[in-house]
Design an enzyme around this catalytic site. Structure first.
Site, short mmCIF file in Angstrom:
data_model
loop_
_atom_site.label_atom_id
_atom_site.label_comp_id
_atom_site.label_asym_id
_atom_site.label_seq_id
_atom_site.Cartn_x
_atom_site.Cartn_y
_atom_site.Cartn_z
N ASN A 193 0.85 -1.29 0.07
CA ASN A 193 -0.01 0.03 0.21
C ASN A 193 1.02 1.24 -0.09
O ASN A 193 0.53 2.26 0.59
CB ASN A 193 -0.95 0.21 1.14
CG ASN A 193 -1.82 -1.32 1.20
OD1 ASN A 193 -2.36 -1.55 0.07
ND2 ASN A 193 -1.68 -1.82 2.22
N ARG A 194 1.79 1.14 -0.78
CA ARG A 194 2.80 2.30 -0.68
C ARG A 194 3.21 2.89 0.79
O ARG A 194 3.83 3.90 1.00
CB ARG A 194 2.36 3.46 -1.45
CG ARG A 194 2.16 2.97 -3.04
CD ARG A 194 3.33 2.48 -3.64
NE ARG A 194 3.47 2.43 -4.94
CZ ARG A 194 3.43 1.10 -5.47
NH1 ARG A 194 3.46 0.03 -5.01
NH2 ARG A 194 3.46 1.10 -7.05
N MET A 195 3.16 1.86 1.99
CA MET A 195 3.44 2.62 3.30
C MET A 195 4.91 2.12 3.40
O MET A 195 4.98 1.36 4.62
CB MET A 195 2.35 2.05 4.26
CG MET A 195 1.19 2.68 4.03
SD MET A 195 1.23 4.41 4.43
CE MET A 195 0.97 4.46 6.05
#
Ligand code: FMN
Length: 216
Positions: A193-195
């Protein structure tokens, strides 16, 4: 390639957790660990880093160089002092470099002041370079405009004649090592999640290093 194809390219990052408890005690030990991982993963040119410099007006430029030495003092690469990068480094005294280990879903940025390494350190690395590369360093006025490929080939032949025989080729006065002495080193690891995880060692005024977490 159609613009649409670029826009739909998407990789899910799943490298897994990389948190403060997993960090080595120092930036250079952590970088050595990740470099070993890049070597073990058989990445092409695992020690390649993209070196960014700026000229006196702030105009940036970047190019790939090879990291050839790493210790607590910094990261060393070798280059030709006639080059654009070297002129820019002389102007600003600062550099940034990125190791782009995309296949491992990792990158590392180092940034800090630079220094030209001691002549003995350069000589030690020069001695293990192949003779052909040594002659190439004599023959190439790196980053200068040249008339033709033929002119370059002639310069190499000339260097080969000049240093004919078995005597070692001396280090050219216009060639040597540059050390980036990092004041900040960021380790980036891809997460879903691009985290992503971003952990940065930062050198404080008192000479102590602190670790900060950055938002992805
Ligand atoms: C994989 C790779 C490794 C390279 N390694 C070096 C290097 O260690 N030193 C160097 O001066 N140039 C190296 N180059 C060439 C540079 O990218 C660049 O073309 C050259 O240094 C001139 O850059 P400049 O005009 O910005 O100074 C490498 C290029 C590639 C693709």
């Amino acid at each position: 390639m159609a613009q649409r194809e670029l826009s739909v390219m998407r990789v899910a990052y799943t490298a897994g957790e990389f948190d403060e408890s997993a960090l080595a005690a120092s930036w250079h030990e952590q970088l050595a660990l990740w470099l070993s991982d890049a070597v073990a993963a058989d990445l092409p040119e695992p020690n390649a880093m993209v070196l960014a410099t700026a000229d006196a007006d702030g105009l940036p430029s970047s190019r790939t160089v090879l990291a050839k030495h790493l210790d607590e003092r910094g990261v060393v690469f070798f280059t030709n002092f006639t080059s654009r990068k070297m002129h820019e480094l002389q102007d600003t005294q600062f550099a940034s470099a990125t190791f782009p280990w995309i296949a491992l879903q990792r990158q590392v940025h180092v940034r800090g002041p630079i220094e030209v390494i001691a002549a003995e350190e350069t000589a030690a690395y020069w001695a293990i370079r192949p003779r052909g590369s040594q002659l190439g360093a004599w023959a190439s006025p790196q980053s200068n405009v040249v008339r033709s490929r033929r002119a370059l080939d002639r310069a190499l032949e000339q260097a080969a004649r000049r240093f004919a025989g078995d005597d070692p080729v001396p280090v050219p006065p216009h060639w040597g090592g540059v050390r980036i002495r990092p004041e900040s080193v960021e380790f980036w690891s891809g997460r879903p999640n691009r985290m992503h995880d971003r952990l940065r060692y930062v050198l404080g005024d008192g000479g102590d290093w602190a670790v900060q977490r950055l938002a992805p």
